[in-house]
Design an enzyme around this catalytic site. Structure first.
Site, PDB file in Angstrom:
ATOM      1  N   CYS A 106      -9.691   0.158   7.953  1.00 50.36           N
ATOM      2  CA  CYS A 106      -9.625   1.268   8.930  1.00 50.36           C
ATOM      3  C   CYS A 106      -9.853   2.274   7.903  1.00 50.36           C
ATOM      4  O   CYS A 106     -10.203   3.349   9.232  1.00 50.36           O
ATOM      5  CB  CYS A 106      -7.571   1.782   8.632  1.00 50.36           C
ATOM      6  SG  CYS A 106      -7.430   1.063   6.537  1.00 50.36           S
ATOM      7  N   GLU A 155       1.178  -1.151   0.356  1.00 49.73           N
ATOM      8  CA  GLU A 155      -0.175   0.090  -0.315  1.00 49.73           C
ATOM      9  C   GLU A 155       0.460   1.426   0.290  1.00 49.73           C
ATOM     10  O   GLU A 155       0.813   2.267   0.716  1.00 49.73           O
ATOM     11  CB  GLU A 155      -0.909  -0.434   1.131  1.00 49.73           C
ATOM     12  CG  GLU A 155      -2.160  -1.078   0.978  1.00 49.73           C
ATOM     13  CD  GLU A 155      -2.210  -1.480   2.866  1.00 49.73           C
ATOM     14  OE1 GLU A 155      -1.949  -1.075   3.690  1.00 49.73           O
ATOM     15  OE2 GLU A 155      -3.441  -2.129   2.561  1.00 49.73           O
TER      16      GLU A 155
END
Lengths: 664, 664
Positions: free
Chosen positions: A433, A336
């Site tokens: 998240c 990521e």
């Protein structure tokens, strides 16, 4: 006033500013969060949401079997029996919910049900805290001997940071003292374990967050030890790139806390070199953003010139070489992460919602350090109206983690390198998240509208609001109405007599603008993205700003390979995109032509109200052979092109989407 | 003669044709393989190559610690003690070496050292064979109870196929009977274990290869059981997509044979549906190619119309929708696999050398089934002169597994999704498929030059050679000289009196051509890519073909997203590319302009002799800002552009490379 590059005197905004959002566009989202998202998340955190229904709704998505996040706290508090379940950072789901609840309660204190839930969770968290202040259900319940021994994966300080942020917000919103005491006990515990003294741990968390949280706690309670501890974490980072490996070797227990992360490099954790020497944004994008936010805060709080230079350098690298036109960051799903300058693939990128939330934190804190620099507010606006908003469906209950600029559903299914590119938003469930991060950002949007320095109020975002702000020597009240993001008409009304500056931001996309005071046009010069009106203001003076919003074609610098020969359309702060539901499959065969004109139409019906663009383009016919000599006339047909705001994409079922359109 | 779509009578080429390559361009490679590659591989297989030196030579490459492949056979033969080491398919390295050695010995029988090594390895393999004919060192040594029980990973029939191919070739080259007997015993063993009868296994290998090998063995020894067993494997494939899973569940030992493959779908193994129903090429590209080769062989050997239709359908899908202009196939590194129609990324692709070798097998066998269809030979030529040749460095000792069309070294380092894109060729070491596959292809190139049907000789590749070929009723000899790939001048001289057809292939890239017999121009029409000259030929009749080679710009069909606005340059059979060593870094800023002209220059110095292209282009200056409104004049500078044959790239150290150049 010409802004210099040195920091100016600051007023602590959080303590003194009172800003209430009145803007229809944003209140809609804030209410969605209050009425849909927070109750939904609360049910998930308490394992009350029906997993089978969620699975059915999103066949493609395999959620965790349960959240267990509240249950973990109950076990840690001795109120329930069993084992910790979920990720090692599962606690942070609860903290982010609490933080969003805090902002929401600040706006709607009469929401009793939310207040009760939040109070109860504060009480539970306090009960789960150990006597020495340690807070972290995984380690309390499962691995007390491993506390602080596997920091590259443990997320202990990351979770602590999220709790501290929540505590600061909840205390401010409700005056709850227990939450603040719990946070201070936790910070004191960290202070006893980390620092330059020989007996302490000379390290830091694998995921930044504690730094900015300690600075917020310092701003709330004034304890300088928190400021110094946050500073220590920042400066210590990367000084010894072997720190994490040494910790692992010293840990008698060799089991890893998170599977699949063993291959990541030091730079994934921004641990490859000392923070002042980091010249490019490397590694996990959210980590980078939280680190940079901390850097900007430290620059302001300690007037730390070196840290300010380092933060500016990373800012420039990110926003001038590694950011998508939508304010997305993170070019690869693997880790990521950031990759390289100008490497901005549209169809295999990551562009995590959280990373753009983090970019807003960074931009916001750069503005707090250096109010009146338009570039910071421009990026904040870009991230907010595009990637951050894209993260949430219009129903407030479905979310994107990944925000691509180009989607072909067939490739998401057939190309494993694009399997992370989801074509429709998914239900929040289990460990997550982005959704709660989005919730806390939008719920606290009031904090992002204005900044102040000396005797000037800077209007950074045109979000309708009533504000009371503190300047160096006075308090000032004003109200703003705005037609953003659909029209560039803004009206400010002063509520306070006195001499001070009102600095109106002129966004970088503005081709021109008109400012009037009580109906009379004024001609102050624009400097660094703001026009500052310094006057002896009287109550009910009326400042109007008109920025014509025109659909505009944008090109990327030619170093961006993926955008060569392509153009993007932006109108005001909103980037637009084409979906195949409007334009037919095979968006890659549509060609923009020179001299095209856009028509704009706002509809209350579509996407709960949105402005749509129409234009004429051409479509290239499918070819007859895979490769053929160049030069034959191409078969082009007229194509009416309909573009929608990027943040609205994916709300009408699975289909192709494209931001960077091909140009003939 | 108009070719019909039905199969025609075939002559078994292998048995009767004698073709000797005399072509300077290709003899250079064949000699490289004989003098460099085979001895080098032999040392590796015997663990005689110095690993430390190899590591030093290729710092980036972490080779296996040893090959152990010959040692595995010694252990299986009881001549040595110890455990099997390496991949479960390590044996195939030895077989592919033996096959390449066989073709080389057919050409150079006087290479005593090679002959001795090959004879010794044949003797060792025979000694490692079990009494019942089973051959496979891993299972003999380590897991005798798991034989044929984990076919999706075991590669047992894959290895058997490679041995059988080697045996057929070595027997043909040297008359060695032991190798053929060993192969037949192995095939008999498989025949006892697999087939439709109830007591047999109703399955197949996870990696196709045995099918085509059994057909080759059938063509050599005439045993119809081998033909039927190969047919069984093809038709059984995918009939029960659960077959592999059922096998795994039945295996008492649950350990996997190859790590990291558990996530692959049925389609990775072409196991998702029955073979006749497979309409698109799915999964691991090399597997697909070997399967298709078997399908084409079966269509010919049994005149199986349904299988012919299925093979043609896959052929069209691959070559018309899923193949790169270089003849590379396999769009993703994950599973080394096909993805979707027109999904042909240039910079993250796989394009394995082995897959293009396999594509040549497929094309070659389609030609054997349907001689005189130009499309098959066009693709064979495209794969051969571009991706296959690209697989090997000019020194014969360094190799590419992955053959991208675009390389940026910085991205290979920084983007994990491009870490498989190597910028320079690497030493062959340890377990490896591509280098020996390349060696056996090039060493047997004589088999790919001509095909025959009825009374016509089809010249499929213009590779200088002396040939004796069998037609339906006569033997015909002829010799060919050719200036391919640098100039399109070819001369054939007949060595045999008689009436027969000589069909000259006119490649799809040819804009025009001139054919003359004994100096007199003839005007026979081109049909399906060939001009057939049917004459009463006399000894020493001279046929000349002139195809002007011109640098030509090619475009891809607009469905190929990655090639929109881009053009590739091809001259004759060779695709060209730009390297930054010649053109400066930032190849993405170079723009081809309309009306450009190429100059061609052949040099003996460069790349052991190669033709280079020059032209005028422009280069766009670096931009000032990441995103800017479109419409400002761009800053363009004249840029002299130098292009080299694609197969030569990466021979001058690490640098950028690009095939599809941007067009202004």
């Amino acid at each position: 006033m010409m802004k210099t590059s040195a920091a100016v005197n600051h007023t602590v905004l959080e303590d003194n500013a009172q800003v209430k959002v009145t803007d229809k566009f944003w209140l809609n989202y804030m209410e969605l969060i209050r009425t849909e998202m927070l109750p939904y998340q609360w049910r998930v955190l308490n394992d009350l949401e029906d997993i089978e229904i969620a699975k059915e709704r999103d066949a493609d998505y395999i959620p965790s079997e349960k959240s267990h996040a509240i249950e973990n706290f109950k076990i840690a508090a001795g109120r329930s029996q069993g084992h910790h379940y979920g990720m090692v950072f599962q606690d942070s789901d609860v903290y982010k919910w609490l933080e969003a609840a805090a902002y929401t309660l600040a706006r709607v204190p009469e929401d009793k049900k939310l207040r009760e839930a939040a109070d109860s969770v504060v009480e539970l968290i306090a009960a789960a805290q150990e006597d020495d202040g340690y807070l972290g259900t995984y380690f309390t319940v499962e691995a007390p001997k491993r506390k602080f021994k596997r920091l590259y994966q443990s997320h202990e300080l990351y979770c602590a940071g999220h709790f501290i942020e929540a505590a600061v917000a909840y205390h401010k919103a409700t005056g709850n003292q227990l939450v603040l005491d719990t946070a201070c006990r936790l910070a004191d515990c960290l202070d006893r374990h980390f620092g330059p003294e020989e007996h302490k741990i000379h390290g830091y968390d694998g995921h930044e967050e504690i730094e900015l949280a300690l600075f917020r706690l310092y701003e709330t309670v004034g304890n300088k030890r928190y400021l110094e501890l946050g500073r220590y974490f920042l400066y210590q980072r990367g000084k010894d790139p072997d720190f994490f490996r040494k910790q692992c070797r010293a840990d008698a227990d060799t089991s890893v806390l998170i599977e699949g992360m063993e291959g990541f490099k030091d730079s994934y954790y921004q641990n490859h070199k000392p923070i002042l020497e980091q010249e490019t944004a490397e590694g996990h994008a959210v980590r980078v953003m939280y680190m940079c936010t901390g850097m900007a805060m430290l620059a302001r709080l300690k007037n730390d010139g070196k840290m300010r230079q380092a933060a500016r350098r990373l800012w420039k690298n990110i926003t001038e070489k590694r950011m998508y036109i939508t304010g997305a960051v993170g070019s690869t799903v693997i880790g990521e992460a950031f990759t390289a300058d100008y490497d901005l693939p549209n169809d295999s990128m990551y562009g995590e919602t959280c990373a753009s939330v983090g970019l807003m934190f960074f931009a916001h804190n750069m503005l707090k350090d250096e109010a009146g620099h338009g570039a910071y507010a421009d990026v904040m606006e870009r991230a907010l109206y595009n990637t951050v908003l894209s993260g949430m469906a219009l129903d407030g209950r479905h979310f994107f983690y990944v925000n691509p600029l180009e989607v072909v559903p067939e490739l998401s299914r057939k190309d494993p390198g694009k399997s992370h590119i989801k074509t429709t938003r998914q239900a929040w469930f289990g460990c997550a998240c982005c959704p709660p991060n989005l919730a806390r950002l939008i719920s606290s949007l009031d904090e992002y509208i204005y900044s102040t320095a000396d005797d000037t109020i800077y209007v950074d975002l045109y979000v309708g609001s009533d504000a009371e702000l503190s300047l160096a020597d006075k308090k000032v009240a004003l109200s703003m109405t705005s037609q953003f993001p659909w029209e560039g008409n803004v009206e400010l009304t002063t509520k306070t007599d006195g001499r001070y500056g009102i600095a109106l931001r002129i966004p970088s996309w503005a081709k021109n603008y008109k400012i009037a005071i009580n109906g009379s046009v004024v001609h102050e010069e624009k400097q660094d993205g703001y026009v500052t009106l310094r006057r002896n203001w009287h109550k009910d003076d009326r400042v109007t700003l008109e920025i014509p919003m025109e659909a505009t074609l944008y090109q990327a610098t030619p170093e961006v390979r993926e955008d060569i020969g392509r153009l993007a359309v932006q109108r005001g702060p909103l980037v637009y995109c084409a979906e195949s539901i409007d334009n037919g499959d095979g968006l890659e065969r549509i060609r923009l032509v020179d001299g095209m004109e856009f028509t704009y139409e706002y509809s209350d019906e579509l996407f709960s109200g949105a402005g749509i663009l129409h234009t004429d383009a051409v479509r290239e016919a499918k070819g007859n052979s895979l490769y053929s000599p160049y030069g034959k006339p191409r078969s082009l047909h007229r194509q009416e092109l309909k573009l929608i705001p990027y943040y609205c994409w994916g709300n009408r079922g699975e289909n192709e989407m494209m931001v960077w359109l091909y140009h003939k």
